[in-house]
Motif scaffolding. Sequence first.
Motif, PDB file in Angstrom:
ATOM      1  N   VAL A  42       0.848  -1.209   0.000  1.00 34.15           N
ATOM      2  CA  VAL A  42       0.000   0.000   0.000  1.00 34.15           C
ATOM      3  C   VAL A  42       0.886   1.262   0.000  1.00 34.15           C
ATOM      4  N   GLU A  43       2.045   1.184   0.667  1.00 35.88           N
ATOM      5  CA  GLU A  43       2.914   2.359   0.723  1.00 35.88           C
ATOM      6  C   GLU A  43       4.125   2.260  -0.213  1.00 35.88           C
ATOM      7  N   ALA A  44       4.610   1.040  -0.476  1.00 35.70           N
ATOM      8  CA  ALA A  44       5.840   0.910  -1.263  1.00 35.70           C
ATOM      9  C   ALA A  44       5.586   0.600  -2.737  1.00 35.70           C
TER      10      ALA A  44
ATOM     11  N   VAL B 193       5.465  -7.240  11.438  1.00 41.54           N
ATOM     12  CA  VAL B 193       5.684  -6.770  12.813  1.00 41.54           C
ATOM     13  C   VAL B 193       4.725  -5.630  13.137  1.00 41.54           C
ATOM     14  N   ARG B 194       4.489  -4.778  12.119  1.00 40.60           N
ATOM     15  CA  ARG B 194       3.618  -3.621  12.318  1.00 40.60           C
ATOM     16  C   ARG B 194       2.257  -3.869  11.682  1.00 40.60           C
ATOM     17  N   ALA B 195       1.223  -3.252  12.244  1.00 40.61           N
ATOM     18  CA  ALA B 195      -0.097  -3.274  11.601  1.00 40.61           C
ATOM     19  C   ALA B 195      -0.086  -2.195  10.526  1.00 40.61           C
TER      20      ALA B 195
ATOM     21  N   ARG C  75      -4.218  -3.579   7.199  1.00 40.17           N
ATOM     22  CA  ARG C  75      -5.582  -3.087   7.429  1.00 40.17           C
ATOM     23  C   ARG C  75      -6.526  -3.418   6.267  1.00 40.17           C
TER      24      ARG C  75
ATOM     25  N   GLN D  68       0.380 -10.762  13.524  1.00 42.25           N
ATOM     26  CA  GLN D  68       1.442  -9.864  13.994  1.00 42.25           C
ATOM     27  C   GLN D  68       2.584 -10.696  14.562  1.00 42.25           C
TER      28      GLN D  68
ATOM     29  N   PRO E 267       9.668  -9.297  15.959  1.00 44.37           N
ATOM     30  CA  PRO E 267      10.866  -9.094  15.130  1.00 44.37           C
ATOM     31  C   PRO E 267      11.801 -10.303  15.216  1.00 44.37           C
ATOM     32  N   HIS E 268      12.430 -10.624  14.099  1.00 42.77           N
ATOM     33  CA  HIS E 268      13.453 -11.687  13.999  1.00 42.77           C
ATOM     34  C   HIS E 268      12.901 -13.104  14.147  1.00 42.77           C
TER      35      HIS E 268
ATOM     36  N   MET F  27      11.349  -6.578   2.314  1.00 42.42           N
ATOM     37  CA  MET F  27      12.531  -6.373   3.153  1.00 42.42           C
ATOM     38  C   MET F  27      12.336  -6.897   4.574  1.00 42.42           C
ATOM     39  N   GLY F  28      11.065  -7.102   4.957  1.00 45.76           N
ATOM     40  CA  GLY F  28      10.784  -7.661   6.276  1.00 45.76           C
ATOM     41  C   GLY F  28      11.410  -9.032   6.460  1.00 45.76           C
TER      42      GLY F  28
ATOM     43  N   THR G 171      14.289  -9.971   4.200  1.00 45.34           N
ATOM     44  CA  THR G 171      15.698  -9.935   3.762  1.00 45.34           C
ATOM     45  C   THR G 171      16.591  -9.141   4.703  1.00 45.34           C
ATOM     46  N   MET G 172      15.996  -8.163   5.419  1.00 48.23           N
ATOM     47  CA  MET G 172      16.818  -7.270   6.241  1.00 48.23           C
ATOM     48  C   MET G 172      16.805  -7.643   7.716  1.00 48.23           C
TER      49      MET G 172
ATOM     50  N   ARG H  99      18.171 -13.327   7.364  1.00 46.34           N
ATOM     51  CA  ARG H  99      18.320 -12.869   5.984  1.00 46.34           C
ATOM     52  C   ARG H  99      17.986 -13.968   4.956  1.00 46.34           C
TER      53      ARG H  99
ATOM     54  N   ARG I 106       9.848   1.580   4.248  1.00 44.58           N
ATOM     55  CA  ARG I 106       9.270   2.559   3.339  1.00 44.58           C
ATOM     56  C   ARG I 106       8.015   3.170   3.945  1.00 44.58           C
TER      57      ARG I 106
ATOM     58  N   LEU J  16       4.738   5.903   2.410  1.00 45.43           N
ATOM     59  CA  LEU J  16       4.242   6.553   1.187  1.00 45.43           C
ATOM     60  C   LEU J  16       4.770   7.977   1.089  1.00 45.43           C
TER      61      LEU J  16
ATOM     62  N   GLY K 126      -0.362   1.422  14.662  1.00 43.73           N
ATOM     63  CA  GLY K 126      -0.021   0.069  14.213  1.00 43.73           C
ATOM     64  C   GLY K 126       1.202  -0.557  14.858  1.00 43.73           C
TER      65      GLY K 126
ATOM     66  N   MET L 142      24.217  -7.707   3.107  1.00 47.25           N
ATOM     67  CA  MET L 142      23.015  -6.999   3.572  1.00 47.25           C
ATOM     68  C   MET L 142      23.131  -6.572   5.027  1.00 47.25           C
ATOM     69  N   PRO L 143      23.118  -5.270   5.284  1.00 46.82           N
ATOM     70  CA  PRO L 143      23.088  -4.843   6.684  1.00 46.82           C
ATOM     71  C   PRO L 143      21.728  -5.171   7.315  1.00 46.82           C
TER      72      PRO L 143
ATOM     73  N   CYS M 146      18.747  -3.973   8.720  1.00 44.51           N
ATOM     74  CA  CYS M 146      18.072  -2.673   8.831  1.00 44.51           C
ATOM     75  C   CYS M 146      16.791  -2.757   9.649  1.00 44.51           C
ATOM     76  N   LYS M 147      16.482  -3.930  10.190  1.00 45.11           N
ATOM     77  CA  LYS M 147      15.254  -4.079  10.987  1.00 45.11           C
ATOM     78  C   LYS M 147      15.580  -4.795  12.297  1.00 45.11           C
TER      79      LYS M 147
END
Lengths: 422, 113
Positions: A147-149, A180-182, A187, A194, A197-198, A248-249, A251-252, A256, B12, B14, B72, B99-100, B102-103
């Motif tokens: 929705v954002e990316a 991790v985030r809503a 939504r 949910q 992390p990790h 990225m949730g 890969t980062m 990884r 990211r 928006l 959220g 890859m660093p 980042c999370k």
Amino acid sequence: METISATCPFCGCLCDDIQIVVENGKVLEVKNGCSISKTLFTHHDPDDLVPQIEGKKASLEEALDRAASIIRQARFPLVFGLSMTSCEAQRKAVELAEFIGGNIDSTSTFCHGPTTLAMQSVGEPTCTLGEIKNRADLVVFWGCNPVEAHPRHIARYSVSPKGLFNPAGRRGRTVVTVDVRATPTARVSDIFLQIQPHKDYEVFEVLRALLKGKDLRIDSVGGIPLDALKDLVNKMKSCKFGIILFGMGLTMTRGRHLNIEAAISLVRDLNQFTKFLIIPMRGHYNVTGADAVLTWQTGYPYALNFSRGYPQYNPGEFTTVDLLRRKEVDAALILASDPMASLPRQASSYLEEIPFVVLDCRKSYSASFATVFIPVAASGVSISGTAYRMDGVPVLLKKVLDSPHPTDEQVLDGILKRLRQR
Amino acid sequence: MKSWKFLLITGRSLKQGQAAEQGKFSPEYINETTTVEIGKEDAEKLGLSDGMEVKLKNTCGEGIFHVRISQGLPSGILFIPYGPSANLLIPAETGGTGMPGCKGIDVELLKER
């Protein structure tokens, strides 16, 4: 006033249904684009840029001479970026990197590099976005937030559209988000799990165990109740065409490439029951193309070194963040990327200690620190070319506006000619 | 200064995507990339409100960010949109992958009493 068809050069969706209303070289209206696409086309201002050497205005010839001089004197140069330009320019960058015996790396290095590592290990059960649109009845967004990316992904490909075998559109699909985030994507999903992390690797392995019918004596994993995971496994097994779209949730975060290996292994296991596939949500509009061009040119997708006269591939050794953190390279040529804004400061700060050249179609942090800055025409705005969508489908970039600047390909060719003249 | 430990996630948004197209030196980009999101419950506990400045620091570096309260986010997690400010706090170690991480980064949030 005229209306021109365009392909949006922002994200890996490469929306090719954009209509741009242009008058006297100015964009009046952008139809069909998302809010980012509209901003991209309406804020494009190439006239504002001039070549610079050490912050002072220079001619293009002077800038090319100085760029060639920097690269000629370097003993271990880095060519980096590639993801926001055409495949044609990427091919020329490989030619240059090979000629100078340098390193070449794309922004894959800090987005889906781990995905590539996983795919080299366990394969890639994949499909096109068109197949998702036409067939998918279960869509799982894992560690991504389209929705954002990737603002039109949901409407154009993965959730809303009516397809050949899914005439009901949104009503014909179950949408699950694991994050991790809503997020805003969570939504608009039917189910949101949910996760802590990790903990992605553990959750994938529990899903695989449940799929195999194992009896697990736990109440939850990664913050997700076991019953919710059992329900997800049942939905995955019983759907007709399932897809995991991930970002990225995975890969980062910790694990990884091992997270992606676990995700792909789950998808592989699911194919004993139904059709199930997986696609990485690629960010920069032609980062997939960078992987493709480097692979067909050299055999390897990123993290390459030509210092022995043939391509060597070694993530961790020839990846940009590592090369900069260890202060190994002594010059850099950066195109179509802004590492001083997007890499960890612990790595990017080293660029201030070495001479580096930046080719960009806009003012960036890296451009403002560059020894030589050469403005270029924006692919997909001022020049046509080829780019690869996130699913590996090549799409034509189209020219919308004129630009006073040369293309990335022409600048790289100018530098290469100077290096060859020596 | 009082301090609290959090896990930081970068990603990211928006507004960040849009603002980058307006220009990396635009007020919109600078504003969005120096924003830290915090869950409502944590914000109430720490006495934080929208727009307040806090300092974030860890072994990599530190930076000043302004607070945006998010519905959220779970307790104990902060979110910053990708950008040069978030990158002050991201370790450059890649574990041999390139890859660093980042999370899920350990950070300390500091606030004037």
